[in-house]
Scaffold this motif. Structure first.
Motif, PDB file in Angstrom:
ATOM      1  N   ASN A 390     -27.637 -28.578 -13.196  1.00  0.00           N
ATOM      2  CA  ASN A 390     -27.489 -29.821 -12.280  1.00  0.00           C
ATOM      3  C   ASN A 390     -26.115 -30.417 -12.987  1.00  0.00           C
ATOM      4  OD1 ASN A 390     -29.336 -29.024 -10.396  1.00  0.00           O
ATOM      5  ND2 ASN A 390     -30.863 -30.471 -11.372  1.00  0.00           N
ATOM      6  N   MET A 391     -26.231 -30.583 -14.327  1.00  0.00           N
ATOM      7  CA  MET A 391     -25.261 -31.344 -15.136  1.00  0.00           C
ATOM      8  C   MET A 391     -23.808 -30.387 -14.820  1.00  0.00           C
ATOM      9  SD  MET A 391     -26.066 -34.094 -16.536  1.00  0.00           S
ATOM     10  CE  MET A 391     -24.903 -34.407 -17.897  1.00  0.00           C
ATOM     11  N   ALA A 392     -23.987 -29.159 -14.884  1.00  0.00           N
ATOM     12  CA  ALA A 392     -22.788 -28.343 -14.556  1.00  0.00           C
ATOM     13  C   ALA A 392     -22.194 -28.529 -13.222  1.00  0.00           C
ATOM     14  CB  ALA A 392     -22.948 -26.655 -14.974  1.00  0.00           C
ATOM     15  N   GLU A 393     -23.046 -28.563 -12.254  1.00  0.00           N
ATOM     16  CA  GLU A 393     -22.511 -28.598 -10.895  1.00  0.00           C
ATOM     17  C   GLU A 393     -21.959 -30.250 -10.775  1.00  0.00           C
ATOM     18  OE1 GLU A 393     -24.648 -28.972  -6.382  1.00  0.00           O
ATOM     19  OE2 GLU A 393     -24.840 -27.022  -7.981  1.00  0.00           O
ATOM     20  N   GLY A 394     -22.576 -31.168 -11.162  1.00  0.00           N
ATOM     21  CA  GLY A 394     -21.964 -32.492 -11.035  1.00  0.00           C
ATOM     22  C   GLY A 394     -20.736 -32.688 -11.827  1.00  0.00           C
ATOM     23  N   ALA A 395     -20.322 -31.958 -12.867  1.00  0.00           N
ATOM     24  CA  ALA A 395     -19.238 -32.168 -13.573  1.00  0.00           C
ATOM     25  C   ALA A 395     -18.262 -31.112 -12.950  1.00  0.00           C
ATOM     26  CB  ALA A 395     -19.432 -31.726 -15.215  1.00  0.00           C
ATOM     27  N   LEU A 396     -18.431 -30.190 -12.520  1.00  0.00           N
ATOM     28  CA  LEU A 396     -17.415 -28.716 -12.301  1.00  0.00           C
ATOM     29  C   LEU A 396     -17.459 -28.372 -10.730  1.00  0.00           C
ATOM     30  CD1 LEU A 396     -18.078 -26.746 -15.656  1.00  0.00           C
ATOM     31  CD2 LEU A 396     -16.168 -28.288 -15.314  1.00  0.00           C
ATOM     32  N   ALA A 397     -18.294 -28.750 -10.171  1.00  0.00           N
ATOM     33  CA  ALA A 397     -18.417 -28.227  -8.510  1.00  0.00           C
ATOM     34  C   ALA A 397     -16.934 -28.789  -8.069  1.00  0.00           C
ATOM     35  CB  ALA A 397     -19.661 -28.740  -7.899  1.00  0.00           C
ATOM     36  N   GLY A 398     -16.454 -27.778  -7.439  1.00  0.00           N
ATOM     37  CA  GLY A 398     -15.173 -28.069  -6.838  1.00  0.00           C
ATOM     38  C   GLY A 398     -14.066 -28.293  -7.347  1.00  0.00           C
ATOM     39  N   MET A 399     -14.033 -28.192  -8.800  1.00  0.00           N
ATOM     40  CA  MET A 399     -12.781 -28.797  -9.749  1.00  0.00           C
ATOM     41  C   MET A 399     -11.720 -27.623  -9.845  1.00  0.00           C
ATOM     42  SD  MET A 399     -12.939 -30.123 -13.712  1.00  0.00           S
ATOM     43  CE  MET A 399     -13.949 -31.522 -13.119  1.00  0.00           C
ATOM     44  N   PHE A 400     -10.808 -28.000  -9.935  1.00  0.00           N
ATOM     45  CA  PHE A 400      -9.621 -27.028 -10.048  1.00  0.00           C
ATOM     46  C   PHE A 400      -9.277 -27.265 -11.759  1.00  0.00           C
ATOM     47  CE2 PHE A 400      -5.042 -25.785 -10.942  1.00  0.00           C
ATOM     48  CZ  PHE A 400      -5.143 -24.426 -10.150  1.00  0.00           C
ATOM     49  N   PHE A 452     -21.103 -17.344 -14.380  1.00  0.00           N
ATOM     50  CA  PHE A 452     -19.845 -18.277 -14.238  1.00  0.00           C
ATOM     51  C   PHE A 452     -19.244 -17.858 -12.933  1.00  0.00           C
ATOM     52  CE2 PHE A 452     -15.306 -18.934 -14.467  1.00  0.00           C
ATOM     53  CZ  PHE A 452     -15.052 -20.144 -15.064  1.00  0.00           C
ATOM     54  N   ARG A 453     -19.040 -18.965 -12.074  1.00  0.00           N
ATOM     55  CA  ARG A 453     -18.613 -18.662 -10.735  1.00  0.00           C
ATOM     56  C   ARG A 453     -17.374 -19.313 -10.371  1.00  0.00           C
ATOM     57  NH1 ARG A 453     -21.734 -20.753  -6.633  1.00  0.00           N
ATOM     58  NH2 ARG A 453     -21.382 -18.948  -5.277  1.00  0.00           N
ATOM     59  N   GLY A 454     -16.279 -18.569  -9.859  1.00  0.00           N
ATOM     60  CA  GLY A 454     -14.925 -18.841  -9.545  1.00  0.00           C
ATOM     61  C   GLY A 454     -14.783 -18.773  -7.995  1.00  0.00           C
ATOM     62  N   GLU A 455     -14.449 -19.833  -7.368  1.00  0.00           N
ATOM     63  CA  GLU A 455     -13.914 -19.583  -6.014  1.00  0.00           C
ATOM     64  C   GLU A 455     -12.556 -18.950  -5.647  1.00  0.00           C
ATOM     65  OE1 GLU A 455     -13.487 -22.971  -3.432  1.00  0.00           O
ATOM     66  OE2 GLU A 455     -15.260 -22.220  -2.356  1.00  0.00           O
ATOM     67  N   ALA A 456     -11.673 -19.299  -6.761  1.00  0.00           N
ATOM     68  CA  ALA A 456     -10.463 -18.649  -6.770  1.00  0.00           C
ATOM     69  C   ALA A 456      -9.899 -18.684  -8.012  1.00  0.00           C
ATOM     70  CB  ALA A 456      -9.188 -19.439  -5.795  1.00  0.00           C
ATOM     71  N   TYR A 457      -8.950 -17.913  -8.486  1.00  0.00           N
ATOM     72  CA  TYR A 457      -8.418 -17.972  -9.784  1.00  0.00           C
ATOM     73  C   TYR A 457      -6.879 -17.753  -9.805  1.00  0.00           C
ATOM     74  CZ  TYR A 457     -13.160 -16.426 -11.414  1.00  0.00           C
ATOM     75  OH  TYR A 457     -14.399 -16.390 -11.815  1.00  0.00           O
ATOM     76  N   GLU A 458      -6.223 -18.328 -10.909  1.00  0.00           N
ATOM     77  CA  GLU A 458      -4.807 -18.094 -10.903  1.00  0.00           C
ATOM     78  C   GLU A 458      -4.504 -17.592 -12.342  1.00  0.00           C
ATOM     79  OE1 GLU A 458      -2.862 -21.751 -10.060  1.00  0.00           O
ATOM     80  OE2 GLU A 458      -3.445 -21.930  -7.736  1.00  0.00           O
ATOM     81  N   LYS A 459      -3.430 -16.765 -12.138  1.00  0.00           N
ATOM     82  CA  LYS A 459      -3.032 -16.311 -13.503  1.00  0.00           C
ATOM     83  C   LYS A 459      -1.508 -16.066 -13.385  1.00  0.00           C
ATOM     84  CE  LYS A 459      -3.792 -12.881 -17.447  1.00  0.00           C
ATOM     85  NZ  LYS A 459      -3.853 -14.251 -18.475  1.00  0.00           N
ATOM     86  N   GLY A 460      -0.810 -17.137 -14.213  1.00  0.00           N
ATOM     87  CA  GLY A 460       0.867 -17.067 -13.639  1.00  0.00           C
ATOM     88  C   GLY A 460       0.831 -17.390 -12.610  1.00  0.00           C
ATOM     89  N   ASP A 461       1.769 -16.609 -11.768  1.00  0.00           N
ATOM     90  CA  ASP A 461       2.264 -17.189 -10.224  1.00  0.00           C
ATOM     91  C   ASP A 461       1.423 -16.396  -9.374  1.00  0.00           C
ATOM     92  OD1 ASP A 461       2.904 -14.750 -10.999  1.00  0.00           O
ATOM     93  OD2 ASP A 461       5.267 -15.264 -10.156  1.00  0.00           O
ATOM     94  N   ARG A 462       0.124 -15.524  -9.864  1.00  0.00           N
ATOM     95  CA  ARG A 462      -0.649 -14.754  -9.063  1.00  0.00           C
ATOM     96  C   ARG A 462      -1.844 -15.499  -8.727  1.00  0.00           C
ATOM     97  NH1 ARG A 462       1.385 -11.800 -13.111  1.00  0.00           N
ATOM     98  NH2 ARG A 462      -0.601 -11.787 -13.970  1.00  0.00           N
ATOM     99  N   ARG A 463      -2.547 -15.431  -7.414  1.00  0.00           N
ATOM    100  CA  ARG A 463      -3.579 -16.171  -7.064  1.00  0.00           C
ATOM    101  C   ARG A 463      -4.673 -14.933  -6.834  1.00  0.00           C
ATOM    102  NH1 ARG A 463      -5.486 -21.213  -6.090  1.00  0.00           N
ATOM    103  NH2 ARG A 463      -7.182 -21.603  -4.748  1.00  0.00           N
ATOM    104  N   TYR A 464      -5.991 -15.218  -7.099  1.00  0.00           N
ATOM    105  CA  TYR A 464      -6.909 -14.181  -6.665  1.00  0.00           C
ATOM    106  C   TYR A 464      -8.173 -14.566  -5.861  1.00  0.00           C
ATOM    107  CZ  TYR A 464      -4.505 -11.672 -10.352  1.00  0.00           C
ATOM    108  OH  TYR A 464      -3.551 -10.805 -10.836  1.00  0.00           O
TER     109      TYR A 464
END
Length: 571
Positions: A390-400, A452-464
């Motif tokens: 719950n702490m992780a969700e409150g701190a990181l959910a939706g964050m870029f 560890f869940r990512g909705e999207a990732y970026e590396k350099g100019d590429r998006r995953y």
């Protein structure tokens, strides 16, 4: 319509509070207003015909953009109120709402039973989503309350033994100070030798923690008193006890003034007079002994004053650092980001300082039932997985979150950047966390599973696209202590991916290799639970070694012992 009106009023009040908050920071406040389109939002809410839901949806997207600053409680409140109003407004003309309500209510019982059996964070997340939807629709209040009662128990317990706390404060006192007092008209001069012992004692308190810094000892004084022609040579002995109380609660740290109790007893060595005559000297002796009780009483009070002043001067600097750290590094940041536990209770008895907390969040599950029994140790922690999740969700959910900022956060928390978090890649990465369960842990049957869940990732100019990384550890006892062994290499798959049926695209395969290689370094094959080295005054207690550890039924219970012992418990 009444539920829509109530949601609109909550939104208006939340926007007003945000506007007032931004008024206090003109520079950044104006920038936030412009970015969030607050003036446009306020104008829409004032329209007699009602606001445009399309416009409100665009404003909501700004609030949910994932910028770190938008995690502040003032922004979160508006975002939640805005979402509630939009959802309720759109549901007014939804003819299928009764059917959806029935489906949600039917879905809850099997989900709850599945969670009782599995402690799976994904199932907890689904329950949370259903409860939130019911609240958004202003339906099922009794059902929501019933679930929250069962899964609304405290999910963090910390106990610190009185012995361990005392080791950080116990030290001998041996100092000399000048004495210069006016006692009953006599100018007293000399030196005082203070010898004693400082320690810490816990005072019983049920609604806060009370710690008493206590100093016991005596003052041996060798003085000369000047009163007219008389010179009074004396030795004094002043046994004393002094106490300075510190109170700790969820509201902060309160430091009370020192309170000393002293009893002076003097022995007159000689009375001399500067003028000649036995008669004068006899009068001086007689007067000295007559005033001795009153002088001793006055000397006791003066000794108490000096002791209080010395103890306050020596202790307040250190205690003020504690108070400042509690407020500025713990309480205020959590309040600002709406992360402060809903329950945070401190209490003390003669054996230990005890902390009990519950962190839930909107409709998030906490613990159900009582925690496991406290493990053996001078410092014990019983943490339910929901507290971390719950702490992780409150701190990181939706964050870029960008790599550089992530390193800054870790360094600020730990004081250093762990080697496994150092990147060898030339291109920086970034992650967009999902709106729920960004990082979760699951404790059961001697295992810890981290995702560890990512909705999207970026590396350099590429998006995953979205990808979840999972690593599992099991607990093992060795001669040197406890070790967490990784069961296999971390795995990376898209959400809801079935390796037996589904296939990865070329882009997904590329991201999977990148993540598994990167997280293979972060989630090391073996994590030894090393002794915790204490610093400063507590270094004398020696390193805290892991005496016992257990991971089961959603709970992590760990006991640390200040001194090595052969009686190490195995789960």
């Amino acid at each position: 319509a009444s539920d829509v009106s109530a949601a609109k009023q909550r939104l208006i009040e939340a926007v007003d509070r945000l506007q007032a908050r931004l008024d206090r920071d003109k520079g950044q406040g104006d920038n936030w207003r412009k970015y969030l389109r607050l003036d446009e939002l306020a104008a829409e809410l004032k329209k007699p015909a009602g606001p445009s839901l399309e416009t409100l949806g665009a404003v909501y997207a700004k609030f949910a953009a994932g910028h770190e600053g938008l995690k502040l409680a003032c922004f979160v409140e508006v975002r939640r109120a805005l979402r509630q109003f939009i959802v309720r407004s759109r549901a007014v003309d939804d003819a299928s709402l009764p059917e959806k309500l029935g489906q949600a209510l039917d879905e809850l019982p099997p989900l709850i039973q599945a969670y009782r059996e599995s402690h799976d964070p994904a199932v907890a997340g689904r329950i949370q989503a259903v409860l939130e939807w019911l609240d958004l629709m202003d339906r099922g209040r009794q059902v929501v309350a019933t679930v929250e009662r069962e899964f609304g128990q405290s999910n963090l317990f910390v106990e610190v033994s009185a012995d361990l706390l005392a080791k950080g404060f116990t030290k001998p006192v041996d100092t000399t100070e000048p004495v210069r007092e006016i006692i009953l008209g006599t100018d007293v001069r000399g030196t005082g030798h203070i010898v004693g012992r400082r320690t810490l004692r816990l005072l019983p308190a049920s609604d806060r923690a009370e710690l008493a810094i206590e100093v016991t000892g005596s003052i041996a004084a060798d003085t000369v008193g000047y009163n007219g022609p008389a010179r009074i040579y004396s030795q004094g002995d002043t046994p004393f006890t002094a106490r300075k109380v510190v109170r700790i609660s969820a509201a902060g740290v309160e430091i009370l003034p020192a309170d000393a109790d002293a009893r002076t007893r003097t022995k007159i060595q000689d009375v001399d007079v500067t003028c000649r005559g036995n008669c004068v000297e006899k009068i001086a002796w007689k007067r000295t002994f007559k005033q001795k009780p009153a002088a001793e009483w006055e000397a006791s009070r003066r000794a108490e004053f000096r002791l209080n002043r010395r103890i306050d001067r020596e202790a307040d600097e250190r205690l003020n650092e504690l108070r400042t750290a509690f407020e500025e590094r713990f309480r205020r940041p959590l309040l600002d980001r709406d992360l402060f536990p809903e329950v945070l209770d401190f209490r003390t008895d003669e054996q230990a300082l005890r902390v009990e907390a519950r962190r839930g969040g909107p409709f998030a599950l906490a613990a159900a039932g009582e925690p496991p029994a406290p493990p053996a140790g001078d410092l014990t922690v019983r943490l339910h997985q929901t507290f971390f999740n719950n702490m992780a969700e409150g701190a990181l959910a939706g964050m870029f979150l960008r790599e550089e900022r992530f390193r800054e956060i870790v360094t600020d928390l730990l004081g250093r950047l762990p080697p496994e978090l150092e990147s060898e890649d030339s291109e920086p990465w970034a992650v967009q966390f999902p709106p729920a369960r960004p990082i979760t842990v699951r404790f059961d049957d001697g295992r810890a599973v981290v995702q560890f869940r990512g909705e999207a990732y970026e590396k350099g100019d590429r998006r995953y696209a979205a990808m979840d990384v999972t690593a599992a550890y099991r607990l093992e006892r060795r001669d040197a202590g406890f070790v967490l062994l990784r069961e296999a290499e971390p795995t990376a798959f898209p959400p809801d991916f079935d390796p037996q049926k589904d296939h990865l695209s070329v882009s997904q395969q590329t991201l999977r290799r990148l993540l598994e290689r990167r997280f293979g370094k972060i989630f090391r094959p073996e994590i030894a639970l090393e002794p915790v080295e204490l610093e400063g005054d507590w270094a004398a207690a020696g390193p805290l070694t892991v005496a016992s550890i257990q991971m089961d039924d959603g709970w992590l219970a760990i006991g640390l012992r200040a001194a090595p012992s052969d009686a190490v418990a195995m789960p």
